[in-house]
Scaffold this motif. Structure first.
Motif, PDB file in Angstrom:
ATOM      1  N   VAL A  89     113.367  71.996  41.308  1.00  0.00           N
ATOM      2  CA  VAL A  89     112.680  71.423  42.460  1.00  0.00           C
ATOM      3  C   VAL A  89     113.687  70.841  43.445  1.00  0.00           C
ATOM      4  O   VAL A  89     113.542  70.987  44.670  1.00  0.00           O
ATOM      5  N   ASP A  90     114.720  70.183  42.954  1.00  0.00           N
ATOM      6  CA  ASP A  90     115.765  69.627  43.830  1.00  0.00           C
ATOM      7  C   ASP A  90     116.347  70.699  44.750  1.00  0.00           C
ATOM      8  O   ASP A  90     116.534  70.481  45.956  1.00  0.00           O
ATOM      9  N   THR A  91     116.639  71.854  44.174  1.00  0.00           N
ATOM     10  CA  THR A  91     117.231  72.941  44.945  1.00  0.00           C
ATOM     11  C   THR A  91     116.225  73.514  45.939  1.00  0.00           C
ATOM     12  O   THR A  91     116.562  73.803  47.101  1.00  0.00           O
ATOM     13  N   GLN A  92     114.994  73.675  45.499  1.00  0.00           N
ATOM     14  CA  GLN A  92     113.965  74.237  46.374  1.00  0.00           C
ATOM     15  C   GLN A  92     113.640  73.295  47.524  1.00  0.00           C
ATOM     16  O   GLN A  92     113.267  73.730  48.620  1.00  0.00           O
ATOM     17  N   LEU A  93     113.809  71.998  47.288  1.00  0.00           N
ATOM     18  CA  LEU A  93     113.507  71.019  48.324  1.00  0.00           C
ATOM     19  C   LEU A  93     114.383  71.229  49.555  1.00  0.00           C
ATOM     20  O   LEU A  93     113.925  71.069  50.694  1.00  0.00           O
ATOM     21  N   ALA A  94     115.626  71.615  49.346  1.00  0.00           N
ATOM     22  CA  ALA A  94     116.517  71.876  50.483  1.00  0.00           C
ATOM     23  C   ALA A  94     115.983  73.020  51.328  1.00  0.00           C
ATOM     24  O   ALA A  94     115.990  72.955  52.572  1.00  0.00           O
ATOM     25  N   ALA A  95     115.492  74.081  50.669  1.00  0.00           N
ATOM     26  CA  ALA A  95     114.930  75.218  51.406  1.00  0.00           C
ATOM     27  C   ALA A  95     113.643  74.825  52.124  1.00  0.00           C
ATOM     28  O   ALA A  95     113.366  75.298  53.237  1.00  0.00           O
ATOM     29  N   MET A  96     112.859  73.950  51.484  1.00  0.00           N
ATOM     30  CA  MET A  96     111.615  73.494  52.125  1.00  0.00           C
ATOM     31  C   MET A  96     111.913  72.761  53.429  1.00  0.00           C
ATOM     32  O   MET A  96     111.206  72.920  54.432  1.00  0.00           O
ATOM     33  N   ARG A  97     112.972  71.960  53.427  1.00  0.00           N
ATOM     34  CA  ARG A  97     113.353  71.243  54.646  1.00  0.00           C
ATOM     35  C   ARG A  97     113.816  72.219  55.727  1.00  0.00           C
ATOM     36  O   ARG A  97     113.577  72.008  56.923  1.00  0.00           O
ATOM     37  N   GLN A  98     114.451  73.296  55.301  1.00  0.00           N
ATOM     38  CA  GLN A  98     114.890  74.301  56.272  1.00  0.00           C
ATOM     39  C   GLN A  98     113.700  74.989  56.935  1.00  0.00           C
ATOM     40  O   GLN A  98     113.704  75.246  58.144  1.00  0.00           O
ATOM     41  N   VAL A  99     112.670  75.303  56.134  1.00  0.00           N
ATOM     42  CA  VAL A  99     111.455  75.917  56.701  1.00  0.00           C
ATOM     43  C   VAL A  99     110.793  74.958  57.677  1.00  0.00           C
ATOM     44  O   VAL A  99     110.310  75.360  58.754  1.00  0.00           O
ATOM     45  N   LEU A 100     110.760  73.681  57.321  1.00  0.00           N
ATOM     46  CA  LEU A 100     110.175  72.670  58.208  1.00  0.00           C
ATOM     47  C   LEU A 100     110.952  72.595  59.521  1.00  0.00           C
ATOM     48  O   LEU A 100     110.361  72.585  60.620  1.00  0.00           O
ATOM     49  N   ASP A 101     112.299  72.565  59.433  1.00  0.00           N
ATOM     50  CA  ASP A 101     113.127  72.496  60.635  1.00  0.00           C
ATOM     51  C   ASP A 101     112.950  73.739  61.501  1.00  0.00           C
ATOM     52  O   ASP A 101     112.898  73.645  62.743  1.00  0.00           O
ATOM     53  N   GLU A 102     112.894  74.901  60.862  1.00  0.00           N
ATOM     54  CA  GLU A 102     112.703  76.156  61.606  1.00  0.00           C
ATOM     55  C   GLU A 102     111.373  76.141  62.348  1.00  0.00           C
ATOM     56  O   GLU A 102     111.290  76.570  63.513  1.00  0.00           O
ATOM     57  N   SER A 103     110.348  75.652  61.685  1.00  0.00           N
ATOM     58  CA  SER A 103     109.025  75.590  62.315  1.00  0.00           C
ATOM     59  C   SER A 103     109.059  74.692  63.541  1.00  0.00           C
ATOM     60  O   SER A 103     108.532  75.046  64.614  1.00  0.00           O
ATOM     61  N   ALA A 104     109.671  73.519  63.397  1.00  0.00           N
ATOM     62  CA  ALA A 104     109.744  72.591  64.526  1.00  0.00           C
ATOM     63  C   ALA A 104     110.550  73.191  65.681  1.00  0.00           C
ATOM     64  O   ALA A 104     110.170  73.072  66.850  1.00  0.00           O
ATOM     65  N   ALA A 105     111.649  73.851  65.364  1.00  0.00           N
ATOM     66  CA  ALA A 105     112.511  74.425  66.401  1.00  0.00           C
ATOM     67  C   ALA A 105     111.806  75.521  67.181  1.00  0.00           C
ATOM     68  O   ALA A 105     112.050  75.693  68.390  1.00  0.00           O
ATOM     69  N   LEU A 106     110.932  76.251  66.527  1.00  0.00           N
ATOM     70  CA  LEU A 106     110.232  77.369  67.173  1.00  0.00           C
ATOM     71  C   LEU A 106     108.912  76.938  67.813  1.00  0.00           C
ATOM     72  O   LEU A 106     108.208  77.765  68.400  1.00  0.00           O
ATOM     73  N   GLY A 107     108.560  75.674  67.666  1.00  0.00           N
ATOM     74  CA  GLY A 107     107.305  75.202  68.233  1.00  0.00           C
ATOM     75  C   GLY A 107     106.082  75.639  67.448  1.00  0.00           C
ATOM     76  O   GLY A 107     104.974  75.696  67.984  1.00  0.00           O
ATOM     77  N   VAL A 108     106.289  75.941  66.166  1.00  0.00           N
ATOM     78  CA  VAL A 108     105.190  76.349  65.276  1.00  0.00           C
ATOM     79  C   VAL A 108     104.721  75.129  64.489  1.00  0.00           C
ATOM     80  O   VAL A 108     105.522  74.223  64.191  1.00  0.00           O
TER      81      VAL A 108
END
Length: 289
Positions: A230-249
């Motif tokens: 879960v620790d490792t996956q959490l980093a990827a989850m934050r990346q998806v969140l950041d990508e969404s915000a950057a794209l206005g999604v």
């Protein structure tokens, strides 16, 4: 048998019985909907009580459980000794309330759920599950199997079929929501959803292959790491969140997933496999019972 309720699914149920050669009586609040079935050999009943009296097995498929109870209550005098198989969608609590109402009139009650679309009812692709008295299911199983080759009994609890239906709906909606969010991400870059679909399908099929192993972990209460903790996956989850915000999604879905994982880490599951998140789903949401 009798079929009460002739919406899209109710008509499909009645047609499947007729194709299998079973004498079928039908009733619908709007009688005109029954006429095409009469042309195929069904008997039309003027009232629910008339339909119930015509058959030992009464299949109901209407809008909700309140409607089921309202339809069957006036027929209480002829329900005794019959089996009601209710294929109306609803919660497990509603199913138990309907079972109690039917049982007061001396009838057996089988709660049911249809895991199929109307077009597949009566075929090998249709899955229907039932719960309630095993003896009642066994007595009518050959007829019920006319509705779909995947017909099974889940247990004696009247609400168990409905609970399984709610659980499957949760799985389906969440898979689709993930695809829709992914399509929105790619759409922001001008990529058609059709181009994304093959990759999404591969991802969905991969996850589907993990389900039996995750189920064993959940039942065992132990969550070994199969791919990444879960620790490792959490980093990827934050990346998806950041990508969404950057794209206005919308960030609502990835934020929920990230927050769930963070709570799991706070509870000591950071080094466990992803299935450990089930412990967070077992807790009531804040502000809710």
């Amino acid at each position: 048998m009798a079929v009460l309720g002739l919406g899209l699914m109710g008509r499909a149920l009645a047609e499947a019985f007729l194709r299998a050669g079973h004498p079928t009586t039908v009733w619908n609040r709007t009688a005109a909907k029954a006429e095409p079935l009469a042309a195929r050999g069904a008997t039309l009943a003027a009232t629910p009580a008339e339909a119930v009296a015509a058959a030992p097995l009464v299949v109901v498929c209407v809008a909700d459980h309140a409607s089921v109870r309202a339809i069957l209550e006036p027929a209480g005098g002829v329900l005794g000794g019959r089996t009601v198989a209710n294929l109306t969608s609803g919660s497990s609590g509603e199913a138990r309330r309907t079972a109690a109402a039917v049982s007061r009139h001396g009838a057996d009650y089988l709660g049911g759920a249809i895991m199929a679309i109307p077009e597949t009812v009566g075929t090998a692709d249709a899955l229907l599950v039932y719960s309630g008295p095993r003896a009642a299911f066994d007595r009518h199983e050959p007829v019920l199997r006319s509705l779909g080759a995947g017909t099974s009994h889940l247990g004696d609890d009247h609400g168990l079929a409905s609970l399984n239906e709610m659980a499957v709906l949760s799985v389906m909606w969440n898979v689709l929501n993930g695809f829709l969010h992914g399509a929105a991400l790619l759409g922001a870059a001008g990529v058609d959803a059709a181009a994304f679909a093959p990759l999404a399908k591969t991802g969905i099929e991969t996850v589907a292959g993990w389900v039996p192993g995750y189920a064993r972990q959940i039942d065992d209460g132990a969550y070994p790491v199969l791919d990444a903790a879960v620790d490792t996956q959490l980093a990827a989850m934050r990346q998806v969140l950041d990508e969404s915000a950057a794209l206005g999604v919308s960030t609502a879905l990835p934020a929920f997933v990230k927050d769930l994982a963070e709570r799991a880490v706070a509870a000591g599951h950071g080094g466990d496999g992803y299935a450990a998140l089930v412990e967070q789903f077992r807790k009531p949401s804040e502000g809710r019972p």
